[in-house]
Design an enzyme around this catalytic site. Structure first.
Site, PDB file in Angstrom:
ATOM      1  CG  ASP A 113       9.257 -17.177  18.825  1.00 53.49           C
ATOM      2  OD1 ASP A 113      10.214 -17.741  19.023  1.00 53.49           O
ATOM      3  OD2 ASP A 113       8.131 -17.867  18.357  1.00 53.49           O
ATOM      4  CE  LYS A 135      10.825 -20.444  20.395  1.00 50.11           C
ATOM      5  NZ  LYS A 135      12.212 -20.550  20.122  1.00 50.11           N
TER       6      LYS A 135
END
Length: 821
Positions: free
Chosen positions: A679, A683
């Site tokens: 994740d 980003k």
């Protein structure tokens, strides 16, 4: 070639002239071809008129004001010109001033000032101004020369308001510019007749001079620089809430100038209109403001009105009587007589009964108008079939102007309703067949109130509607709906904004309503009235409804939804989403979506992809747009890993902390989803792309945080068993860090186009050292923020802050939509 003009307020003081020099230096440095027209210093033209009035009286002493005139220009030279360059300039000005003194002496001896002499006297304002500024420009490195417009602008002998001989003027200007390649610094307002006598082009004629030169040179643009940021929606002195109009047509500008908009001098537009030269109205004191563009094209805005304006203090004359009814040629006789008497008609209105004709003029023209009417209708007046002209004084003309009125039913109704509600009585009404303006005559005492009422009705009081289509009503989606519902009254009352949920969907059902789904019972409505959800069908229904001001909200983490972004943007629908899949997919697709949004003039917003509601992407974009260079980005971008490592201290088991984070909902059901760095990779990838680096997901280097045995465990339970065995491994890392006075943090970094994620120990000097809870932190090191980096810190996850971030983007998109009309 551009032709620029700077007005009297722009050159009123030496420091303002230096501001102009900065503007011109920028043009010159860019290699722009331009000429520049200058008005007299602010207030000088009126001062010269006063000198003439003083000189023609037998006891008037014009020498004191003349000395003040001399001193003002001499002071400007002393402040703007280097000492070694002054003598020649001051000598030339002295010669000008001696000539002016002789003219004033002649006026005194004659006891009168002719129109011809007045024009000659007034010319000294522009001649002094342009001459001085031409030398200031040279001093600042601009190759320029002074051009007395009397050499090239040829007119008739209608002194005070001369008519230009365009054939002669155009050829003379063209020849002069062929022979003088340097930047020409031109006197505005003045020309000369066939005998060489000085003429003026009427008050405000410097704008006209600019347009004359632009037409002769077939310039690409005209720029009128003044003290306001373009043409305003109303006179800001009368309507404080007035704002700049981005663009308007020549026809609209002509109407605005006719009805009192002082920014544009009406004749200015004629040469520009004939050659279809775009005209920009800009602010000398806010040079970066876009101002107003006047051109032949409409901006196709939805707003029907471009401005409200007025002409103060008019008289309304009415000719009426039975002798007018059904008689051909009455109007022709009336206006022919008024024209021969040089009476300027501001407004005309006639009832369908043909019993009366009313027209508005300036009060000072009443005697001439009365005399003209008495002569033209002598027989009818004597016979009693036409009444003596009726005169109403103390009136003003107010008008709403805009070419889009013809496509917008109800404009007149809204206008008269606004005036009626404010107690403003309408004396007369006029509207042309072109539907370009609606004019009304009201009492002068009601003028300001009427203007504010109209401006409020057309520019401030409308309720604007946004139509939202939302897929995903889980934790984030339902929180967003709750926030919108709570804020509805405030947005409607305070912002004039109505948010309608036109489409809503979860994984099972979808529901549509053009009038908006009731947020008080949306769950029941979706369950009871919704049809089977299919993502493709939802998107097609949204596009077929074709509602204005539409925004698509994707609150899912589904690639099936993000796969439709392209067709949504193609349909000119803006997108706001916390779904990271599209922005972190292949770089080519990321570029394609951004390009589509720009091409369709919509917004594709994903601020909540990184840091939830934190202003991370917008801060990065603002830094780059403003010219800053990104040296390095570092971030603690995972709320779950932030919680784990912020709380990992002596005496605590790492595995126990991970279990605690899982039970509190900070991690996914399988914590390896978070601890693998997948994740965080999305980003930092998005931030890298926003920073201008064309990188792919595989280019992000991840240093494994977990031992291989943990990652290879077949189940979550097996993973925790392996994690328990790794407590010593993590304990050793923690102890080594604490020994050095440091703390462990999972840090994503971007430097020189290379992105990486790793577990690092940071000391007390680093911003990440002080992190606590589950906060995110992003540190921008840039050319501007290199000694002390720019830090963005706060909750980086959670339904409330993520929904709030999406809500903020909805408002941003709405503001963009309404700002563009």
């Amino acid at each position: 070639m551009k032709v620029l003009k700077f007005g009297g307020s722009s050159v009123a003081k030496p420091e303002r002239i230096l501001q102009i020099i900065d503007i011109l230096k920028n043009y010159y440095a860019k290699g722009e071809q331009f000429a520049v027209v200058f008005s007299a210093f602010g207030g000088v033209t009126d001062f010269l008129i006063e000198m003439c009035d003083t000189a023609k009286t037998s006891d008037g002493d014009f020498r004191k004001p003349l000395e003040a005139f001399r001193q003002r220009h001499q002071n400007a030279v002393e402040k703007l010109i280097a000492e070694e360059d002054r003598p020649k300039i001051l000598e030339d000005l002295k010669e000008n001033h001696e000539h002016l003194e002789n003219l004033l002496m002649g006026i005194r001896l004659l006891g009168e000032v002719s129109s011809r002499t007045l024009d000659h006297v007034l010319s000294f304002g522009e001649r002094n101004s342009a001459y001085i500024i031409s030398h200031v420009m040279k001093r600042h490195g601009i190759s320029s020369s002074y051009l007395d417009a009397r050499k090239v602008v040829k007119t008739d002998s209608s002194f005070n308001k001369a008519k230009v001989d365009f054939d002669s003027t155009n050829s003379t200007i063209q020849q002069y510019f062929r022979e003088h390649p340097e930047v020409q610094v031109i006197t505005g307002f003045i020309g000369s007749d066939a005998q060489g006598s000085t003429t003026t082009l009427g008050r405000g004629g410097s704008d006209y001079t600019c347009s004359i030169f632009a037409a002769a040179l077939e310039a690409e643009a005209i720029e009128i620089w003044t003290d306001v940021s373009g043409v305003m929606t109303a006179d800001p002195r009368k309507v404080p809430s007035a704002f700049s109009i981005p663009s308007m047509t020549y026809a609209e500008a002509m109407e605005m100038s006719h009805f009192g908009a002082k920014v544009i001098y009406p004749p200015t537009l004629q040469p520009a209109l004939k050659k279809q030269i775009p005209l920009y109205i800009k602010n000398t004191f806010e040079p970066d403001h876009t101002g107003t563009l006047v051109s032949e094209k409409s901006d196709d805005g939805k707003r029907p009105i471009k401005g409200v304006t007025s002409i103060s203090d008019i008289s309304l004359l009415t000719l009426e009587g039975s002798g007018l009814f059904g008689v051909p040629g009455i109007a022709a006789r009336l206006f022919s007589a008024l024209g021969q008497a040089n009476v300027n008609i501001i407004l005309i209105t006639q009832g369908s009964s043909e019993y009366s004709i009313s027209f508005a003029i300036k009060p000072e023209q009443k005697p001439a108008a009365q005399a003209a009417i008495a002569g033209a209708f002598e027989y009818e007046l004597k016979a009693g079939i036409v009444d003596p002209v009726n005169i109403e004084d103390g009136l003003s003309v107010i008008a709403v102007i805009g070419e889009n009125m013809r496509y917008s039913p109800g404009v007149a109704g809204r206008l008269f309703s606004a005036l009626g509600k404010n107690g403003v009585n309408i004396v007369a009404i006029a509207q042309g067949s072109s539907e370009l303006n609606i004019s009304s005559v009201v009492k002068k005492s009601d003028e300001k109130k009427a203007l504010n009422a109209m401006h409020e009705a057309f520019f401030l009081s409308d309720t604007k509607a946004l139509h939202l289509y939302i897929i995903g009503v889980g934790l984030i989606g339902s929180t967003l709906l709750e926030q919108i519902q709570k804020q509805q009254d405030f947005l409607s009352k305070e912002q004039g904004l109505e948010i309608k949920i036109a489409g809503l969907a979860n994984s099972r059902k979808m529901l549509f309503s053009e009038d908006g789904i009731d947020l008080a019972n949306w769950k029941e409505a979706l369950d009871d009235q919704g049809e089977t959800m299919q993502t493709g069908a939802f998107i097609e229904r949204m596009k077929s409804l074709n509602l204005r001001n539409a925004i698509f909200i994707d609150n899912t983490a589904s690639d099936q939804v993000s796969a439709h972004y392209e067709s949504i943007l193609e349909a000119s629908i803006s997108i706001s989403t916390p779904n990271k899949i599209a922005a972190s997919s292949g770089y080519l697709q990321y570029q394609r979506l951004k390009s589509l949004a720009r091409r369709r003039n919509v917004l594709y917003m994903y601020e909540t992809n990184v840091g939830a509601g934190l202003p991370v992407i917008s801060t990065l974009n603002d830094l780059m747009i403003s010219g800053d260079r990104i040296r390095k980005i570092e971030g603690v971008l995972s709320g779950s890993m932030s919680f784990i490592f912020n709380n990992y201290s002596a005496g605590k088991s790492f595995a126990a902390l991970v279990r605690e984070a899982k039970e509190a909902g900070y991690t996914e059901p399988d914590p390896r989803t978070d601890l693998s760095g997948a994740d965080v990779r999305r980003k930092i990838l998005i931030l890298a792309r926003e920073a201008g680096y064309a990188i792919e997901s595989a280019d992000v280097k991840i240093s494994p945080i977990l031992p291989e045995a943990c990652m290879a465990a077949p189940t979550v339970d097996a993973f925790f068993e392996e994690l328990d065995k790794a407590d010593d491994y993590f304990g050793k890392l923690r102890d080594e860090a604490e020994k050095d006075g440091k703390k462990l943090r999972v840090i994503a970094s971007l430097e020189n186009g290379e992105a990486s994620i790793s577990l690092k120990a940071v000391g007390a000097e680093h911003p990440f050292y002080s992190l606590d809870g589950s906060d995110n932190m992003i540190v921008f090191t840039t050319d501007r923020y290199h000694t002390r980096p720019l830090v963005v810190r706060g909750p980086g996850a959670g339904a409330e802050v993520t929904a709030a971030g999406v809500f903020a983007e909805i408002i941003t998109i709405g503001n963009r939509l309404f700002a563009e009309g």
